[in-house]
Design a protein around this motif. Sequence first.
Motif, mmCIF file in Angstrom:
data_model
loop_
_atom_site.group_PDB
_atom_site.id
_atom_site.type_symbol
_atom_site.label_atom_id
_atom_site.label_comp_id
_atom_site.label_asym_id
_atom_site.label_seq_id
_atom_site.Cartn_x
_atom_site.Cartn_y
_atom_site.Cartn_z
ATOM 1 N N ARG A 10 8.119 52.709 13.551
ATOM 2 C CA ARG A 10 7.940 54.020 12.929
ATOM 3 C C ARG A 10 7.792 53.810 11.426
ATOM 4 O O ARG A 10 8.407 52.913 10.847
ATOM 5 C CB ARG A 10 9.150 54.923 13.196
ATOM 6 C CG ARG A 10 9.498 55.080 14.657
ATOM 7 C CD ARG A 10 9.253 56.421 15.289
ATOM 8 N NE ARG A 10 9.419 57.596 14.510
ATOM 9 C CZ ARG A 10 10.448 58.423 14.597
ATOM 10 N NH1 ARG A 10 11.466 58.166 15.390
ATOM 11 N NH2 ARG A 10 10.468 59.516 13.883
ATOM 12 N N THR A 11 7.031 54.653 10.779
ATOM 13 C CA THR A 11 6.821 54.562 9.339
ATOM 14 C C THR A 11 7.871 55.401 8.615
ATOM 15 O O THR A 11 8.135 56.537 9.001
ATOM 16 C CB THR A 11 5.412 55.066 8.968
ATOM 17 O OG1 THR A 11 4.450 54.279 9.659
ATOM 18 C CG2 THR A 11 5.177 54.961 7.469
ATOM 19 N N ILE A 12 8.448 54.813 7.592
ATOM 20 C CA ILE A 12 9.406 55.540 6.753
ATOM 21 C C ILE A 12 8.613 56.265 5.676
ATOM 22 O O ILE A 12 7.781 55.670 4.982
ATOM 23 C CB ILE A 12 10.444 54.580 6.150
ATOM 24 C CG1 ILE A 12 11.270 53.955 7.273
ATOM 25 C CG2 ILE A 12 11.334 55.297 5.146
ATOM 26 C CD1 ILE A 12 12.213 52.874 6.839
ATOM 27 N N ARG A 13 8.875 57.546 5.553
ATOM 28 C CA ARG A 13 8.113 58.377 4.620
ATOM 29 C C ARG A 13 8.321 57.893 3.177
ATOM 30 O O ARG A 13 9.424 57.516 2.795
ATOM 31 C CB ARG A 13 8.530 59.835 4.727
ATOM 32 C CG ARG A 13 8.259 60.453 6.073
ATOM 33 C CD ARG A 13 8.654 61.893 6.126
ATOM 34 N NE ARG A 13 10.026 62.058 5.640
ATOM 35 C CZ ARG A 13 10.646 63.207 5.525
ATOM 36 N NH1 ARG A 13 10.034 64.322 5.835
ATOM 37 N NH2 ARG A 13 11.881 63.280 5.100
ATOM 38 N N PRO A 14 7.270 57.942 2.365
ATOM 39 C CA PRO A 14 7.405 57.559 0.951
ATOM 40 C C PRO A 14 8.471 58.370 0.223
ATOM 41 O O PRO A 14 9.172 57.854 -0.642
ATOM 42 C CB PRO A 14 6.010 57.829 0.372
ATOM 43 C CG PRO A 14 5.092 57.730 1.541
ATOM 44 C CD PRO A 14 5.877 58.225 2.721
ATOM 45 N N GLU A 15 8.615 59.648 0.589
ATOM 46 C CA GLU A 15 9.632 60.500 -0.026
ATOM 47 C C GLU A 15 11.040 59.942 0.226
ATOM 48 O O GLU A 15 11.889 59.944 -0.665
ATOM 49 C CB GLU A 15 9.517 61.912 0.546
ATOM 50 C CG GLU A 15 10.571 62.867 0.046
ATOM 51 C CD GLU A 15 10.470 64.217 0.750
ATOM 52 O OE1 GLU A 15 11.530 64.844 0.913
ATOM 53 O OE2 GLU A 15 9.362 64.629 1.119
ATOM 54 N N ASP A 16 11.282 59.442 1.437
ATOM 55 C CA ASP A 16 12.590 58.863 1.761
ATOM 56 C C ASP A 16 12.833 57.567 0.993
ATOM 57 O O ASP A 16 13.955 57.272 0.587
ATOM 58 C CB ASP A 16 12.722 58.627 3.266
ATOM 59 C CG ASP A 16 12.785 59.922 4.052
ATOM 60 O OD1 ASP A 16 13.246 60.935 3.480
ATOM 61 O OD2 ASP A 16 12.376 59.920 5.228
ATOM 62 N N MET A 17 11.766 56.790 0.811
ATOM 63 C CA MET A 17 11.901 55.551 0.024
ATOM 64 C C MET A 17 12.230 55.871 -1.427
ATOM 65 O O MET A 17 13.094 55.229 -2.025
ATOM 66 C CB MET A 17 10.620 54.719 0.102
ATOM 67 C CG MET A 17 10.430 54.030 1.434
ATOM 68 S SD MET A 17 9.046 52.894 1.421
ATOM 69 C CE MET A 17 7.710 53.941 0.927
ATOM 70 N N ILE A 18 11.564 56.855 -1.989
ATOM 71 C CA ILE A 18 11.814 57.237 -3.377
ATOM 72 C C ILE A 18 13.248 57.723 -3.540
ATOM 73 O O ILE A 18 13.951 57.337 -4.475
ATOM 74 C CB ILE A 18 10.789 58.295 -3.847
ATOM 75 C CG1 ILE A 18 9.399 57.659 -3.948
ATOM 76 C CG2 ILE A 18 11.207 58.907 -5.175
ATOM 77 C CD1 ILE A 18 8.270 58.648 -4.147
ATOM 78 N N LYS A 19 13.705 58.575 -2.618
ATOM 79 C CA LYS A 19 15.084 59.055 -2.667
ATOM 80 C C LYS A 19 16.076 57.894 -2.599
ATOM 81 O O LYS A 19 17.066 57.864 -3.336
ATOM 82 C CB LYS A 19 15.368 60.030 -1.514
ATOM 83 C CG LYS A 19 14.744 61.385 -1.667
ATOM 84 C CD LYS A 19 15.060 62.243 -0.444
ATOM 85 C CE LYS A 19 14.372 63.569 -0.501
ATOM 86 N NZ LYS A 19 14.627 64.372 0.717
ATOM 87 N N SER A 20 15.798 56.942 -1.717
ATOM 88 C CA SER A 20 16.696 55.788 -1.570
ATOM 89 C C SER A 20 16.749 54.961 -2.851
ATOM 90 O O SER A 20 17.825 54.539 -3.280
ATOM 91 C CB SER A 20 16.246 54.907 -0.396
ATOM 92 O OG SER A 20 16.378 55.608 0.816
ATOM 93 N N PHE A 21 15.604 54.726 -3.464
ATOM 94 C CA PHE A 21 15.583 53.948 -4.704
ATOM 95 C C PHE A 21 16.247 54.710 -5.855
ATOM 96 O O PHE A 21 16.895 54.097 -6.701
ATOM 97 C CB PHE A 21 14.157 53.533 -5.081
ATOM 98 C CG PHE A 21 13.742 52.248 -4.429
ATOM 99 C CD1 PHE A 21 14.127 51.036 -4.959
ATOM 100 C CD2 PHE A 21 12.994 52.256 -3.271
ATOM 101 C CE1 PHE A 21 13.764 49.841 -4.364
ATOM 102 C CE2 PHE A 21 12.621 51.071 -2.654
ATOM 103 C CZ PHE A 21 13.007 49.859 -3.194
ATOM 104 N N VAL A 22 16.093 56.023 -5.885
ATOM 105 C CA VAL A 22 16.757 56.823 -6.927
ATOM 106 C C VAL A 22 18.270 56.737 -6.757
ATOM 107 O O VAL A 22 19.009 56.524 -7.721
ATOM 108 C CB VAL A 22 16.260 58.287 -6.898
ATOM 109 C CG1 VAL A 22 17.146 59.185 -7.734
ATOM 110 C CG2 VAL A 22 14.817 58.361 -7.381
ATOM 111 N N ILE A 23 18.753 56.914 -5.530
ATOM 112 C CA ILE A 23 20.194 56.823 -5.268
ATOM 113 C C ILE A 23 20.706 55.429 -5.598
ATOM 114 O O ILE A 23 21.735 55.273 -6.268
ATOM 115 C CB ILE A 23 20.502 57.190 -3.800
ATOM 116 C CG1 ILE A 23 20.251 58.675 -3.569
ATOM 117 C CG2 ILE A 23 21.933 56.820 -3.428
ATOM 118 C CD1 ILE A 23 20.249 59.083 -2.116
#
Length: 192
Positions: free
Chosen positions: A119-132
């Motif tokens: 499954r592909t992880i949404r770019p929005e979720d990646m950005i949130k993870s990197f921000v956190i």
Amino acid sequence: NFRFSLFTKLTTATFFALLFLGGLMIWLLESNHYLAGMRWHEQLFYTLFNTVTSRSAGLATMDVSEFGVPTQFMLSILMFIGASPSSVGGGIRTTTFIIVLLALFAFARGNHEVRAFNRTIRPEDMIKSFVIFSTAIMLVCASIILLDSFEKQSIPLISVIFEVSSAFGTTGLSAGMTSALSTAGKLLLILL
């Protein structure tokens, strides 16, 4: 047909990976030190228990200050990662940690999308993870510097790192120095 969500798969896989790898690292680092002389099942209990408790409840069945510096640092990393989402534990959360790792590996291989369990992880979720992740790193590093500068007494840096990581991860573990901190140091840990 029932299928587990990507969230459930990532959370479960990361929990067991951290349990196994954390337990193995603690055992390797402490087998000739704190765990020396214990029977195999006692060693297994202490390593697995400390791996889990450092990411969640913070229960202590032994004095963690008796662990060596590498083990205390390893426990600090586990406290920083913290518990899985939808739990009462703190830290950056296991899903944030695994998404950051998967993104780093994917981009290092030249991939433009991050995939897990087909499954592909949404770019929005990646950005949130990197921000956190980035915010947490800055917060913990700033707290380590501040706590070390607040204290007039000589406190080993590993103890400062351990206490800050414990406060950030809301685990409640202590290397035994919290009561000796100044008022400013205690307030910093409370705020953290």
